[in-house]
Write a protein that holds these residues in place. Structure first.
Motif, PDB file in Angstrom:
ATOM      1  N   LYS A  26       0.775  -0.669   0.141  1.00  0.00           N
ATOM      2  CA  LYS A  26       0.175   0.178   0.468  1.00  0.00           C
ATOM      3  C   LYS A  26       1.034   1.105   0.047  1.00  0.00           C
ATOM      4  N   VAL A  27       0.790   2.038  -1.113  1.00  0.00           N
ATOM      5  CA  VAL A  27       1.592   3.219  -1.259  1.00  0.00           C
ATOM      6  C   VAL A  27       0.698   4.605  -0.696  1.00  0.00           C
ATOM      7  N   TYR A  28       0.971   5.537   0.138  1.00  0.00           N
ATOM      8  CA  TYR A  28      -0.356   6.484   0.386  1.00  0.00           C
ATOM      9  C   TYR A  28       0.867   7.788   0.097  1.00  0.00           C
ATOM     10  N   GLU A  37      -4.735  19.802   0.572  1.00  0.00           N
ATOM     11  CA  GLU A  37      -3.879  18.174   0.266  1.00  0.00           C
ATOM     12  C   GLU A  37      -4.526  16.831   0.646  1.00  0.00           C
ATOM     13  N   ARG A  38      -3.945  15.343  -0.332  1.00  0.00           N
ATOM     14  CA  ARG A  38      -4.819  14.557   0.766  1.00  0.00           C
ATOM     15  C   ARG A  38      -4.128  13.634   0.508  1.00  0.00           C
ATOM     16  N   VAL A  39      -4.085  12.510   1.567  1.00  0.00           N
ATOM     17  CA  VAL A  39      -3.530  10.721   0.635  1.00  0.00           C
ATOM     18  C   VAL A  39      -4.269  10.072   0.197  1.00  0.00           C
ATOM     19  N   PRO A  78       8.632  13.194  -1.770  1.00  0.00           N
ATOM     20  CA  PRO A  78       8.495  13.722  -0.625  1.00  0.00           C
ATOM     21  C   PRO A  78       7.047  12.994  -0.421  1.00  0.00           C
ATOM     22  N   ARG A  79       6.181  13.305  -1.682  1.00  0.00           N
ATOM     23  CA  ARG A  79       5.270  12.933  -1.701  1.00  0.00           C
ATOM     24  C   ARG A  79       4.604  11.761  -0.789  1.00  0.00           C
ATOM     25  N   ILE A  80       5.463  10.914  -0.936  1.00  0.00           N
ATOM     26  CA  ILE A  80       5.179   9.528  -0.531  1.00  0.00           C
ATOM     27  C   ILE A  80       5.304   9.222   0.885  1.00  0.00           C
ATOM     28  N   GLU A  81       3.995   9.039   1.698  1.00  0.00           N
ATOM     29  CA  GLU A  81       3.847   9.252   2.820  1.00  0.00           C
ATOM     30  C   GLU A  81       4.542   7.836   4.017  1.00  0.00           C
ATOM     31  N   LYS A  82       3.945   7.072   3.321  1.00  0.00           N
ATOM     32  CA  LYS A  82       4.388   5.343   3.173  1.00  0.00           C
ATOM     33  C   LYS A  82       4.620   4.695   2.735  1.00  0.00           C
TER      34      LYS A  82
END
Length: 118
Positions: A26-28, A37-39, A78-82
């Motif tokens: 799962k890529v957040y 801005e949303r995930v 930097p856009r990938i949260e986790k």
């Protein structure tokens, strides 16, 4: 050359690579729409990884409404949260491009089951 390496080293994420090819992840991913801005979560099978320092990428494939969708993510963005590993896959190849031609159960990857050392 040292200036470029210095800039790249400060932008690299630590512990970013905790998955392999064949894993379901799962890529957040942060999406910016105007001022909001949303995930958004993109869940699928990792079919390839390309190594190149800060330019390291990986390709995630999922089936959405019967259509195969692939997306290329930069690992140190930097856009990938986790990145969360849902299940480990047992594969013997570095690139799983052959899965694009498979349909249904044939498109699945066996799960990697590890023994616990007592």
């Amino acid at each position: 050359m040292d200036v470029i390496k210095a800039i790249e080293s400060e932008q690299m994420k630590e512990n970013a690579e905790n998955f392999c090819v064949g894993d379901t992840v799962k890529v957040y991913f942060k999406i910016i729409e105007g001022t909001n801005e949303r995930v958004q979560v993109f869940e699928g099978l990792v079919i390839a990884k390309n190594n190149g320092g800060i330019r390291r990428t990986f390709i995630v494939r999922k089936i959405s409404y019967g259509v195969g969708v692939e997306r290329i993510f930069p690992l140190h963005s930097p856009r990938i949260e986790k990145i969360e590993v849902v299940r480990k896959g047992r594969v013997r190849r570095a690139k799983l491009y052959y899965i694009r031609d498979k349909v249904g159960k044939k498109a699945k990857v066996k799960e990697l089951i590890r023994r616990k050392n007592a």
